[in-house]
Write an enzyme that holds these catalytic residues in place. Structure first.
Site, PDB file in Angstrom:
ATOM      1  N   PHE A 228      45.485   9.831  28.341  1.00 26.52           N
ATOM      2  CA  PHE A 228      44.607   8.828  28.955  1.00 26.52           C
ATOM      3  C   PHE A 228      45.044   7.464  28.454  1.00 26.52           C
ATOM      4  O   PHE A 228      45.047   7.207  27.252  1.00 26.52           O
ATOM      5  CB  PHE A 228      43.123   9.060  28.601  1.00 26.52           C
ATOM      6  CG  PHE A 228      42.212   8.124  29.336  1.00 26.52           C
ATOM      7  CD1 PHE A 228      41.760   8.434  30.615  1.00 26.52           C
ATOM      8  CD2 PHE A 228      41.837   6.907  28.787  1.00 26.52           C
ATOM      9  CE1 PHE A 228      40.935   7.559  31.318  1.00 26.52           C
ATOM     10  CE2 PHE A 228      41.016   6.024  29.485  1.00 26.52           C
ATOM     11  CZ  PHE A 228      40.558   6.355  30.745  1.00 26.52           C
TER      12      PHE A 228
ATOM     13  N   ASP B 197      50.067   4.730  22.045  1.00 25.91           N
ATOM     14  CA  ASP B 197      48.796   4.167  22.480  1.00 25.91           C
ATOM     15  C   ASP B 197      47.752   4.589  21.448  1.00 25.91           C
ATOM     16  O   ASP B 197      47.275   5.730  21.457  1.00 25.91           O
ATOM     17  CB  ASP B 197      48.436   4.678  23.880  1.00 25.91           C
ATOM     18  CG  ASP B 197      47.125   4.083  24.378  1.00 25.91           C
ATOM     19  OD1 ASP B 197      46.375   3.532  23.554  1.00 25.91           O
ATOM     20  OD2 ASP B 197      46.849   4.187  25.585  1.00 25.91           O
TER      21      ASP B 197
ATOM     22  N   LYS C 271      39.715  -1.343  21.435  1.00 26.73           N
ATOM     23  CA  LYS C 271      38.419  -0.806  20.998  1.00 26.73           C
ATOM     24  C   LYS C 271      37.888  -1.423  19.695  1.00 26.73           C
ATOM     25  O   LYS C 271      37.393  -2.530  19.702  1.00 26.73           O
ATOM     26  CB  LYS C 271      38.495   0.709  20.918  1.00 26.73           C
ATOM     27  CG  LYS C 271      38.812   1.321  22.297  1.00 26.73           C
ATOM     28  CD  LYS C 271      38.416   2.749  22.395  1.00 26.73           C
ATOM     29  CE  LYS C 271      38.932   3.397  23.672  1.00 26.73           C
ATOM     30  NZ  LYS C 271      37.904   3.732  24.620  1.00 26.73           N
TER      31      LYS C 271
END
Ligand SMILES: Cc1ncc(COP(=O)(O)O)c(C=O)c1O
Length: 438
Positions: free
Chosen positions: A173, A258, A289
């Protein structure tokens, strides 16, 4: 003469009136009735998310969320790891109070110098060891920027002729833009969005021979999450990531990690790549985040000079990326991550939670296995049991948010600052639900 109306000047607004209006607007939000909240969201906001509950969240502290009707809910996913520091970390909050009190400019445009951006740059490069940081906003902008940088490198340095190829992995993702949405396995993420950006090749996660088969002279980069989050807390086999690096180096291919989800302590190190040692630091590191402590959309990529210098003025950018308020927030959050020693907390608490969960799994007829790294924990549900969504609903009824991934995995990634007592609350619920007859 000009007929411009010189009375149109915001400075003429009465400061008392502004203060009153500001308070009124805030209280309007705070007190908006639940049914009106749901009705307005449903009738005015795009339906790209479903709602878990109809009771608005109006306060949050650490791992706890408080609803309009007075429910207290444990946030077992830490706002998808945006709240590793918990909600409303006092250091970031207090810094914001100062920032606002001194009328610092929230946004400027990157062509104007800003001390907070300067300080963020110094701090993040010191903490991570990379030469440069490229700031952006939402998490997906990090892999987007990494892909652009890799392509530029592919054309200008590797001198690829034709279509440069980037390998990604089944179960990954990386976000929702048109470039990376094609990497998602679910039909709902793909349906009606073609054609996708060309040059992306899927390989199975954790499988070196399969990876090798996908490499050719046009391969410029491998894009990987060192632990797949959304894909169901998939931890690659020991030695897989170092071998991937070795193959990449041998074939002059960039390695992009990532770590939008795995970064900032989540897996028990500041970054998951550190589990394998300095030799296996990725060429480009995507972050997001919790870099902002959950206070603002902040993301970006880190790389060394030779690579990052391929971005010159005009090649990449964003109005809010690296703006003063985002930079100040991220600067404060990085201090908080250090002061909290988040990686150590995550390693210690993760070990505790995992060992407790292993005990529960032994007795439960619903759990196949549990796995985790630091506070990134997955519970694999047996396929003859009620599925992950069913369990997520049960947990929610009992006062905890825990999300299913791909039907049979429950993700438990709570705020790392959750205390032992908080975690025992969560574990108590797990004991109750996984050991009862459904
Ligand atoms: C590994 C990874 N990369 C990128 C993203 C995208 O982040 P955002 O949703 O902030 O765009 C996510 C979000 O969950 C993620 O887990």
């Amino acid at each position: 003469m000009s007929d411009i109306d010189t009375s149109i000047n915001t400075n003429l607004l009465d400061p008392i009136e502004i203060q009153a209006k500001a308070q009124e607007i805030y209280l309007e939000g705070l007190n908006l009735p639940a049914d009106e909240t749901i009705k307005l969201i449903d009738s005015t906001i795009a339906h790209n998310y479903g709602l878990l509950m109809e009771d608005p969240i109006i306060r949050a502290e650490g791992p706890w969320l408080y609803t309009r009707t007075g429910r207290k809910i444990f946030d077992g996913v830490a706002a998808y790891s945006a709240a590793n520091l918990g909600h409303n970390h006092p250091l970031v909050r207090d810094m914001l109070v100062h920032f606002l009190a001194h009328q610092s400019p929230p946004v400027l445009g990157r062509f104007l110098p800003d001390p907070f951006l300067a300080l963020l740059g110094k701090k993040i490069t010191e903490m991570t060891g990379y030469d440069y940081f490229l700031p952006a906003n939402g998490g997906v902008e990090a892999p987007e920027a990494a892909i652009k940088l890799a392509r530029r490198w592919g054309y200008k340095v590797k001198k690829v002729k034709g279509l440069p190829e980037i390998i990604y992995f089944t179960g990954c993702f990386h976000g929702r833009t048109l470039t990376v949405t094609q990497m998602l396995g679910e039909e709902v993420s793909l349906d009606g969005f073609e054609p996708f950006v060309a040059g992306f090749i899927e390989a199975p996660f954790g499988d070196i021979p399969a990876l090798k088969k996908h490499i050719n002279g046009n391969t410029i980069a491998i894009l990987i999450e060192p632990v797949q989050g959304e894909g169901g807390i998939n931890i690659p086999p020991d030695g897989y990531l170092p071998e991937l690096h070795r193959i990449a180096k041998e074939n002059k291919i960039l390695v992009i990690y990532d770590e939008v989800q795995t970064g900032w302590g989540r897996t028990g190190k500041l970054f998951a790549w550190e589990h394998d040692g300095e030799k296996y630091r990725p060429d480009i590191l995507c972050v997001g985040k919790s870099i902002s402590g959950g206070f603002a959309p902040v993301s970006g990529i880190l790389a060394d000079k030779k690579l990052m210098d391929l971005f010159d003025p005009g090649s990449h950018g964003s109005t809010y990326g690296g703006c003063p308020i985002s930079s100040a927030i991220a600067y404060a959050a990085l201090h908080a991550i250090e002061m909290e020693n988040l990686p150590k907390q995550s390693a210690d608490k993760g070990k505790y939670v995992l060992s407790q969960l292993e005990e529960i799994a032994k007795e439960s007829k619903y759990i196949e296995t549990v796995r985790g790294k630091g506070m990134m924990i997955g519970i694999q549900i047996k396929t003859d049991a009620p599925d992950g969504h069913h369990f997520a609903e049960k947990f929610f009824e009992e006062g905890m948010i825990i999300k299913e991934s791909h039907q049979w995995v429950l993700r438990f990634t709570p705020p790392i600052v959750a205390t032992k007592e908080d975690l025992d609350f969560a574990l108590g619920l797990m004991r109750k639900i996984f050991l009862e007859d459904l």
